[in-house]
Write an enzyme that holds these catalytic residues in place. Structure first.
Site, PDB file in Angstrom:
ATOM      1  CG  ASP A  37      -2.123  -0.710   1.617  1.00 46.36           C
ATOM      2  OD1 ASP A  37      -2.455  -1.078  -0.404  1.00 46.36           O
ATOM      3  OD2 ASP A  37      -2.839  -1.419   1.834  1.00 46.36           O
ATOM      4  CE  LYS A  59      -7.987   7.461  -2.957  1.00 43.30           C
ATOM      5  NZ  LYS A  59      -9.061   8.133  -1.794  1.00 43.30           N
ATOM      6  CG  MET A 173      -8.546   6.842   7.706  1.00 39.07           C
ATOM      7  SD  MET A 173      -9.239   5.562   6.932  1.00 39.07           S
ATOM      8  CE  MET A 173      -9.524   4.871   8.125  1.00 39.07           C
TER       9      MET A 173
HETATM   10  C1  LIG Z   1      -6.360   3.335   5.989  1.00 42.46           C
HETATM   11  S1  LIG Z   1      -5.949   3.693   7.255  1.00 42.46           S
HETATM   12  C2  LIG Z   1      -4.824   2.655   8.337  1.00 42.46           C
HETATM   13  C3  LIG Z   1      -4.148   2.445   9.337  1.00 42.46           C
HETATM   14  C4  LIG Z   1      -3.062   1.277  10.056  1.00 42.46           C
HETATM   15  N1  LIG Z   1      -3.917  -0.416   9.281  1.00 42.46           N
HETATM   16  C5  LIG Z   1      -2.661   0.824  10.835  1.00 42.46           C
HETATM   17  O1  LIG Z   1      -3.288   0.568  11.868  1.00 42.46           O
HETATM   18  O2  LIG Z   1      -2.955   2.564  11.423  1.00 42.46           O
HETATM   19  C6  LIG Z   1      -5.437   5.260   7.699  1.00 42.46           C
HETATM   20  C7  LIG Z   1      -5.018   6.039   8.054  1.00 42.46           C
HETATM   21  O3  LIG Z   1      -4.205   6.169   9.982  1.00 42.46           O
HETATM   22  C8  LIG Z   1      -3.858   7.203   9.784  1.00 42.46           C
HETATM   23  N2  LIG Z   1      -2.130   7.095   9.715  1.00 42.46           N
HETATM   24  C9  LIG Z   1      -1.220   5.042   8.948  1.00 42.46           C
HETATM   25  N3  LIG Z   1      -0.230   6.364   9.330  1.00 42.46           N
HETATM   26  C10 LIG Z   1      -0.135   7.187   9.978  1.00 42.46           C
HETATM   27  C11 LIG Z   1       1.339   7.635  10.608  1.00 42.46           C
HETATM   28  N4  LIG Z   1       2.244   7.750  10.498  1.00 42.46           N
HETATM   29  N5  LIG Z   1       0.480   8.991  11.055  1.00 42.46           N
HETATM   30  C12 LIG Z   1      -0.538   9.486  11.888  1.00 42.46           C
HETATM   31  N6  LIG Z   1      -1.352   8.770  11.366  1.00 42.46           N
HETATM   32  C13 LIG Z   1      -1.680   7.528  10.293  1.00 42.46           C
HETATM   33  C14 LIG Z   1      -4.751   8.192   9.136  1.00 42.46           C
HETATM   34  O4  LIG Z   1      -5.646   8.734  10.082  1.00 42.46           O
HETATM   35  C15 LIG Z   1      -4.541   7.270   8.115  1.00 42.46           C
HETATM   36  O5  LIG Z   1      -5.809   8.506   7.777  1.00 42.46           O
END
Ligand SMILES: C[S@@+](CC[C@H](N)C(=O)[O-])C[C@H]1O[C@@H](n2cnc3c(N)ncnc32)[C@H](O)[C@@H]1O
Length: 267
Positions: A37, A59, A173
Site C-alpha cells: 500500500d 491509491k 482518517m
Molecule cells: C486506512 S487507515 C490505515 C490504518 C492502519 N492500518 C493502522 O493500523 O494504523 C489510514 C489512516 O491511518 C492513520 N495513519 C496511518 N499512518 C499514520 C502516521 N504515520 N501518522 C499519522 N496517521 C497515520 C491516518 O489517520 C490515515 O488516514
C-alpha cells in the site's frame, strides 16, 4: 510444478522501519512477491530484496484506487502460482486496513495465509510524542474511530458513547471531518477544552504535530496544512504532554526539578 503458495498479511507499522516486528522483517526478506500500500514507508520498502517482485496497489493522490476485488484476486492468483506473497499494509493489517476482507477471500479460494500484526498508527504516534493512550485516573479506555465517510453523507457514529471523557479517542482518517467530529462531541457532553493533538506522518522524519483542544484542533490542523496521513488523539492523556516531554537543554535553562510532575496514584 510448484504447489500453492502462501500469503502473509503483514503490518508495516506507522512508518519508522525500526518499528517493524522481527517476524515482519523475516517475511519481507524471504518474500518472492510484495503487494504493498501507499502508506508503507520508503525506508521499509528499501528492506525488500532487489530480486523480489513488487506490486504497488495503493491509491495515489488524484488517481483512482485499485478496486479491493482486484487486489484480492491478485493475492489469490500469485499464491496459486506457488509464490511466497507478502501483503504489506501500513500500521496493523486488521485495524482500518481491510486485511480481514483479503483474508476472507483467501479462505474462499483455499489459499493458506497468516497475519503478522503491526504497530498501529495510534500506538506509534502516541509513543512518538511520549504520550500514553491510557493512564490511571485519566483514561480507563481507548477507542479507535474512523472519521471517513462517503461524500455528502454525515458521519453516523454513536456520539453519546464517544463523548465519554474517561476514554481516549483516536480518530483515523479524520482530516476532512474533524470540525464536524469536534462539534458533535461537544454537543454530546465532551468538555470543549479537552486536550487534543493532530499528528501527521507520525514516527517518520517528516512527523508534524499540533497541540490544541477539542474545539481548536480542527482549525489548527487546517492552518498548519498538515498532510495525510494524519490522526487525532483526544483526551486528558494528551494533557500529560508537559509532564512527559523531555526538556530541551539547547540554550535553555530548563532543569529537571522545574518540570511539572505526574501525580503518582498508588494502589
Ligand atoms: C486506512 S487507515 C490505515 C490504518 C492502519 N492500518 C493502522 O493500523 O494504523 C489510514 C489512516 O491511518 C492513520 N495513519 C496511518 N499512518 C499514520 C502516521 N504515520 N501518522 C499519522 N496517521 C497515520 C491516518 O489517520 C490515515 O488516514
Amino acid at each position: 510444478m510448484r504447489g500453492i503458495g502462501k500469503v502473509s498479511l503483514i503490518g508495516a507499522g506507522p512508518g519508522d522501519p525500526d518499528l517493524l516486528t522481527v517476524k515482519a522483517l523475516k517475511r519481507i526478506q524471504d518474500a518472492e512477491v510484495v503487494v504493498y500500500d501507499r502508506l508503507v514507508s520508503q525506508e521499509i520498502m528499501d528492506l525488500v530484496p532487489p530480486k523480489t517482485a513488487l506490486y504497488p496497489v495503493g491509491k495515489k493522490p488524484k488517481s483512482h484506487p485499485i478496486p479491493q476485488e482486484e487486489i484480492n484476486q491478485l493475492l489469490v492468483d500469485l499464491a496459486k502460482e506457488g509464490k511466497r506473497v507478502v501483503r504489506l499494509k501500513g500500521g496493523d493489517p486488521f485495524i482500518f486496513g481491510r486485511g480481514s476482507e483479503e483474508a476472507a477471500e483467501l479462505v474462499i479460494a483455499g489459499v493458506d495465509y497468516e497475519v503478522v500484526p503491526g504497530i498501529t498508527a495510534a500506538q506509534g504516534c502516541a509513543s512518538s510524542l511520549n504520550l500514553p493512550l491510557t493512564h490511571r485516573g485519566l483514561a480507563t479506555g481507548l477507542r479507535y474511530v474512523t472519521g471517513h465517510c462517503q461524500k455528502d453523507v454525515p458521519l453516523d457514529l454513536d456520539w453519546a458513547s464517544l463523548a465519554d471523557p474517561n476514554t481516549t479517542l483516536v480518530i483515523y482518517m479524520g482530516l476532512a471531518a474533524i470540525a464536524e467530529i469536534s462539534t458533535k462531541l461537544v454537543e454530546h457532553g465532551m468538555p470543549a477544552d479537552m486536550p487534543a493533538v493532530a499528528i501527521s506522518k507520525g514516527t517518520t522524519s517528516e512527523e508534524q504535530k499540533v497541540f490544541g483542544t477539542l474545539t481548536t484542533i480542527g482549525e489548527q490542523a487546517k492552518a498548519a496544512k498538515l498532510p495525510a496521513p494524519t490522526l487525532f488523539m483526544i483526551g486528558d492523556v494528551v494533557g500529560l504532554k508537559d509532564s512527559l516531554e523531555l526538556p530541551s537543554f539547547s540554550g535553555s535553562e530548563a532543569k529537571w526539578g522545574d518540570r511539572p510532575h505526574l501525580e503518582v496514584i498508588n494502589g
